[in-house]
Scaffold this motif. Structure first.
Motif, PDB file in Angstrom:
ATOM      1  N   MET A   1       2.842  -1.636  50.735  1.00  0.00           N
ATOM      2  CA  MET A   1       2.443  -2.065  49.394  1.00  0.00           C
ATOM      3  C   MET A   1       2.148  -0.843  48.526  1.00  0.00           C
ATOM      4  SD  MET A   1      -0.631  -4.697  48.551  1.00  0.00           S
ATOM      5  CE  MET A   1      -0.046  -6.177  49.322  1.00  0.00           C
ATOM      6  N   LYS A   2       2.739  -0.805  47.324  1.00  0.00           N
ATOM      7  CA  LYS A   2       2.592   0.381  46.475  1.00  0.00           C
ATOM      8  C   LYS A   2       1.423   0.224  45.502  1.00  0.00           C
ATOM      9  CE  LYS A   2       7.416   1.763  46.478  1.00  0.00           C
ATOM     10  NZ  LYS A   2       8.611   1.980  45.657  1.00  0.00           N
ATOM     11  N   ILE A   3       0.636   1.298  45.431  1.00  0.00           N
ATOM     12  CA  ILE A   3      -0.517   1.308  44.528  1.00  0.00           C
ATOM     13  C   ILE A   3      -0.367   2.494  43.585  1.00  0.00           C
ATOM     14  CG2 ILE A   3      -3.035   1.468  44.385  1.00  0.00           C
ATOM     15  CD1 ILE A   3      -3.133   0.448  47.287  1.00  0.00           C
ATOM     16  N   LEU A   4      -0.435   2.227  42.294  1.00  0.00           N
ATOM     17  CA  LEU A   4      -0.405   3.332  41.334  1.00  0.00           C
ATOM     18  C   LEU A   4      -1.782   3.992  41.333  1.00  0.00           C
ATOM     19  CD1 LEU A   4       1.004   4.959  39.100  1.00  0.00           C
ATOM     20  CD2 LEU A   4       0.188   3.241  37.463  1.00  0.00           C
ATOM     21  N   VAL A   5      -1.811   5.296  41.624  1.00  0.00           N
ATOM     22  CA  VAL A   5      -3.071   6.044  41.682  1.00  0.00           C
ATOM     23  C   VAL A   5      -3.053   7.040  40.522  1.00  0.00           C
ATOM     24  CG1 VAL A   5      -4.560   7.530  43.077  1.00  0.00           C
ATOM     25  CG2 VAL A   5      -3.172   5.775  44.193  1.00  0.00           C
ATOM     26  N   THR A   6      -3.763   6.725  39.452  1.00  0.00           N
ATOM     27  CA  THR A   6      -3.830   7.691  38.336  1.00  0.00           C
ATOM     28  C   THR A   6      -4.853   8.763  38.714  1.00  0.00           C
ATOM     29  OG1 THR A   6      -5.644   6.693  37.107  1.00  0.00           O
ATOM     30  CG2 THR A   6      -3.435   5.759  36.730  1.00  0.00           C
ATOM     31  N   GLY A   7      -4.567   9.996  38.337  1.00  0.00           N
ATOM     32  CA  GLY A   7      -5.478  11.084  38.733  1.00  0.00           C
ATOM     33  C   GLY A   7      -5.404  11.374  40.218  1.00  0.00           C
ATOM     34  N   GLY A   8      -4.267  11.050  40.822  1.00  0.00           N
ATOM     35  CA  GLY A   8      -4.136  11.120  42.284  1.00  0.00           C
ATOM     36  C   GLY A   8      -4.014  12.524  42.859  1.00  0.00           C
ATOM     37  N   THR A   9      -3.812  13.545  42.003  1.00  0.00           N
ATOM     38  CA  THR A   9      -3.858  14.910  42.558  1.00  0.00           C
ATOM     39  C   THR A   9      -5.239  15.538  42.371  1.00  0.00           C
ATOM     40  OG1 THR A   9      -2.778  15.648  40.502  1.00  0.00           O
ATOM     41  CG2 THR A   9      -1.386  15.464  42.443  1.00  0.00           C
ATOM     42  N   GLY A  10      -6.167  14.808  41.752  1.00  0.00           N
ATOM     43  CA  GLY A  10      -7.532  15.320  41.593  1.00  0.00           C
ATOM     44  C   GLY A  10      -8.316  15.233  42.899  1.00  0.00           C
ATOM     45  N   HIS A  15      -7.917  12.675  48.074  1.00  0.00           N
ATOM     46  CA  HIS A  15      -8.474  12.232  49.364  1.00  0.00           C
ATOM     47  C   HIS A  15      -8.272  10.729  49.549  1.00  0.00           C
ATOM     48  CE1 HIS A  15     -10.341  16.202  49.016  1.00  0.00           C
ATOM     49  NE2 HIS A  15     -10.513  16.156  50.319  1.00  0.00           N
ATOM     50  N   THR A  16      -8.318   9.989  48.445  1.00  0.00           N
ATOM     51  CA  THR A  16      -8.092   8.542  48.550  1.00  0.00           C
ATOM     52  C   THR A  16      -6.640   8.265  48.933  1.00  0.00           C
ATOM     53  OG1 THR A  16      -9.867   8.101  46.998  1.00  0.00           O
ATOM     54  CG2 THR A  16      -8.245   6.343  47.291  1.00  0.00           C
ATOM     55  N   CYS A  17      -5.708   9.085  48.424  1.00  0.00           N
ATOM     56  CA  CYS A  17      -4.299   8.906  48.834  1.00  0.00           C
ATOM     57  C   CYS A  17      -4.180   9.042  50.357  1.00  0.00           C
ATOM     58  CB  CYS A  17      -3.403   9.927  48.137  1.00  0.00           C
ATOM     59  SG  CYS A  17      -3.135   9.509  46.403  1.00  0.00           S
ATOM     60  N   LEU A  18      -4.893  10.002  50.934  1.00  0.00           N
ATOM     61  CA  LEU A  18      -4.837  10.145  52.401  1.00  0.00           C
ATOM     62  C   LEU A  18      -5.336   8.882  53.087  1.00  0.00           C
ATOM     63  CD1 LEU A  18      -6.304  13.742  53.018  1.00  0.00           C
ATOM     64  CD2 LEU A  18      -3.897  13.034  52.960  1.00  0.00           C
ATOM     65  N   ALA A  19      -6.453   8.364  52.596  1.00  0.00           N
ATOM     66  CA  ALA A  19      -7.032   7.168  53.227  1.00  0.00           C
ATOM     67  C   ALA A  19      -6.105   5.961  53.048  1.00  0.00           C
ATOM     68  CB  ALA A  19      -8.415   6.887  52.638  1.00  0.00           C
ATOM     69  N   LEU A  20      -5.478   5.858  51.883  1.00  0.00           N
ATOM     70  CA  LEU A  20      -4.550   4.738  51.656  1.00  0.00           C
ATOM     71  C   LEU A  20      -3.370   4.842  52.619  1.00  0.00           C
ATOM     72  CD1 LEU A  20      -4.466   4.748  47.720  1.00  0.00           C
ATOM     73  CD2 LEU A  20      -5.486   2.964  49.160  1.00  0.00           C
ATOM     74  N   MET A  21      -2.824   6.055  52.751  1.00  0.00           N
ATOM     75  CA  MET A  21      -1.655   6.239  53.622  1.00  0.00           C
ATOM     76  C   MET A  21      -2.038   5.960  55.080  1.00  0.00           C
ATOM     77  SD  MET A  21      -0.167   9.512  51.551  1.00  0.00           S
ATOM     78  CE  MET A  21       1.493   9.793  52.144  1.00  0.00           C
ATOM     79  N   ALA A  22      -3.251   6.375  55.448  1.00  0.00           N
ATOM     80  CA  ALA A  22      -3.702   6.108  56.830  1.00  0.00           C
ATOM     81  C   ALA A  22      -3.812   4.607  57.076  1.00  0.00           C
ATOM     82  CB  ALA A  22      -5.045   6.798  57.083  1.00  0.00           C
ATOM     83  N   LEU A  25      -0.784   1.956  53.310  1.00  0.00           N
ATOM     84  CA  LEU A  25      -0.479   1.651  51.913  1.00  0.00           C
ATOM     85  C   LEU A  25       0.272   2.841  51.300  1.00  0.00           C
ATOM     86  CD1 LEU A  25      -3.978   0.121  51.268  1.00  0.00           C
ATOM     87  CD2 LEU A  25      -1.828  -1.142  51.182  1.00  0.00           C
ATOM     88  N   GLU A  26       0.952   2.585  50.186  1.00  0.00           N
ATOM     89  CA  GLU A  26       1.818   3.621  49.605  1.00  0.00           C
ATOM     90  C   GLU A  26       1.345   4.031  48.221  1.00  0.00           C
ATOM     91  OE1 GLU A  26       6.324   3.567  49.514  1.00  0.00           O
ATOM     92  OE2 GLU A  26       5.872   1.647  50.469  1.00  0.00           O
ATOM     93  N   PRO A  27       0.626   5.160  48.109  1.00  0.00           N
ATOM     94  CA  PRO A  27       0.228   5.594  46.767  1.00  0.00           C
ATOM     95  C   PRO A  27       1.399   6.135  45.964  1.00  0.00           C
ATOM     96  CG  PRO A  27      -0.556   7.153  48.440  1.00  0.00           C
ATOM     97  CD  PRO A  27       0.102   6.027  49.177  1.00  0.00           C
ATOM     98  N   VAL A  28       1.440   5.771  44.687  1.00  0.00           N
ATOM     99  CA  VAL A  28       2.380   6.367  43.721  1.00  0.00           C
ATOM    100  C   VAL A  28       1.476   7.071  42.715  1.00  0.00           C
ATOM    101  CG1 VAL A  28       4.024   5.857  41.876  1.00  0.00           C
ATOM    102  CG2 VAL A  28       4.100   4.545  44.019  1.00  0.00           C
ATOM    103  N   ILE A  29       1.589   8.395  42.651  1.00  0.00           N
ATOM    104  CA  ILE A  29       0.621   9.153  41.847  1.00  0.00           C
ATOM    105  C   ILE A  29       1.150   9.388  40.428  1.00  0.00           C
ATOM    106  CG2 ILE A  29      -0.542  11.387  41.597  1.00  0.00           C
ATOM    107  CD1 ILE A  29      -0.619  11.612  44.622  1.00  0.00           C
TER     108      ILE A  29
END
Ligand code: NAD
Ligand code: WQD
Length: 337
Positions: A1-10, A15-22, A25-29
């Protein structure tokens, strides 16, 4: 499932992208890199084994947002992108209102156009102002003391009103206390530009020799040792809180509000001592005047998040200081370009 993560390189977003991937889930930054570096993506790939899809751009760009929703099957949005320096916000209120509030409205508009109604917002303990009591519960009165804080409070109100008007929305407001620490690998952490505003990066930069001395702002507060007391939370605990919020609240429309903190109050002096324990170094500090706008004590009652999300911070103060120091030591100048 893809989640748009705004500010995802901040800091918190990465760190939330790591937790989502673990969690599968699929972050789209989406990030305009105004306060983060492209090289964060490489580090996410190194730690998670896969690079997230990345769009470099601004949340205030409606055409780009529409394109992302068209190109990706976005199930919902976690919205970190914001300007966040309290002091700077008093000098540049227009930029803060424009970026944070107009940016959030632009994002919500694109979500409506795309028929996407699952939203998680990075709010802050700053919306409690000078709290009437500690620990702070979610239904305490809100007030705030800076333009930055007002952006958070106003966005909370906008989200509440929109949810009331259109019950399809799942609006989750996560009020963070004081995130510190870094990923356990030492490959990802906080990389402030210029002189750090916040306590932990200032301490680690003194420890690594980038700054001479920590100024402790005030030791005449009515607290256990006279210095301010805060609820410091490990950034990976915070990141995992987003996964839980996504899993639990995303399924239910409505307005969901949670404190994400540990429930423990730690003073500035206690933090300096905890860091010295973790690093084996003596941190030079001097006691100076209070910083305008600081409140004496601020810590969370995190019981609601535990009860309803099944989430609880598990990492200790020693974990936080050890991980902050590991990151700083391995990356004395932060992320390299
Ligand atoms: P950060 O500055 O490290 O991350 C924010 C990211 O958003 C950056 O990468 C920046 O480049 C990006 N960004 C800013 N404006 C943008 C725009 N218009 N379009 C696209 N990208 C944009 O900050 P953080 O510490 O990771 O904070 C994340 C969120 O959490 C923010 O909303 C912040 O207000 C909130 N928050 C942070 C703290 C804290 O102490 N760090 C506490 C409470 C709440
Ligand atoms: C912590 C304590 C300082 C630096 C801020 C925002 C809040 C939220 C989290 C975004 C305070 C003292 C600090 C220094 C010091 N952010 N200190 N010397 O102010 O609790 O919260 O970040 O939403 O909105 O206000 O965090 O890390 O700046 O300060 O003595 O060089 O450390 O006075 O007591 P704060 P902080």
């Amino acid at each position: 499932m893809k989640i748009l993560v705004t500010g995802g390189t901040g800091y918190i977003g990465s760190h939330t992208c790591l937790a989502l991937m673990a969690a599968g889930l699929e972050p789209v930054i989406l990030d305009n890199l105004c306060n983060s570096k492209l090289s964060v993506l490489k580090r996410i790939e190194e730690v998670a084994g896969k690079a997230p899809v990345f769009y470099q751009g601004d949340i205030r760009d409606p055409a780009l947002l529409d394109r992302i929703f068209q190109e990706q099957q976005i199930a919902g949005v976690i919205h970190f992108a914001a300007l966040k320096a309290v002091g700077e916000s008093t000098q540049k209120p227009f930029e803060y209102f424009e970026n944070n509030i107009a940016g959030t409205l632009s994002l919500l508009g694109a979500m409506r156009r795309a028929g996407c109604y699952r939203f998680i917002f990075s709010s802050s303990a700053t919306v409690y102002g000078d709290p009437q009591a500690v620990p702070i519960q979610e239904d305490f009165p809100r007030s705030t003391m800076s333009p930055y804080g007002r952006t958070k409070l106003m966005i909370e109100q906008i989200l509440e009103d929109m949810q009331k008007a259109d019950p399809r929305w799942s609006m989750t407001l996560l009020r963070y206390f004081n995130p510190i620490g870094a990923h356990e690998s030492g490959r990802m952490g906080e990389d402030p530009q210029g002189i750090p505003n916040n306590l932990m990066p200032y301490i680690t930069q003194v420890a690594i020799g980038r700054r001479d001395c920590l100024n402790i702002f005030g030791n005449d507060y009515p607290t256990k040792d006279g210095t301010c007391v805060r609820d410091y939370i490990h950034v990976m605990d915070l990141a995992e809180g987003h996964v839980k919020a996504w899993q639990v609240c995303g399924e239910q429309s409505g307005l969901h509000i949670y404190n994400l903190g540990t429930g423990q109050g730690v003073s500035v002096l206690e933090m300096v001592h905890a860091f010295a324990r973790a690093s084996g170094l003596k941190i030079n500090y001097k006691l100076v005047e209070r910083r305008p706008g600081d409140v004496a004590e601020c810590w969370a009652d995190p019981a609601k998040a535990q009860r309803e999300l099944g989430w609880k911070a598990t990492r200790t103060l020693d974990d936080m200081t050890r991980d902050s120091w590991r990151w700083q030591q391995a990356n004395p100048n932060g992320y390299e370009e």
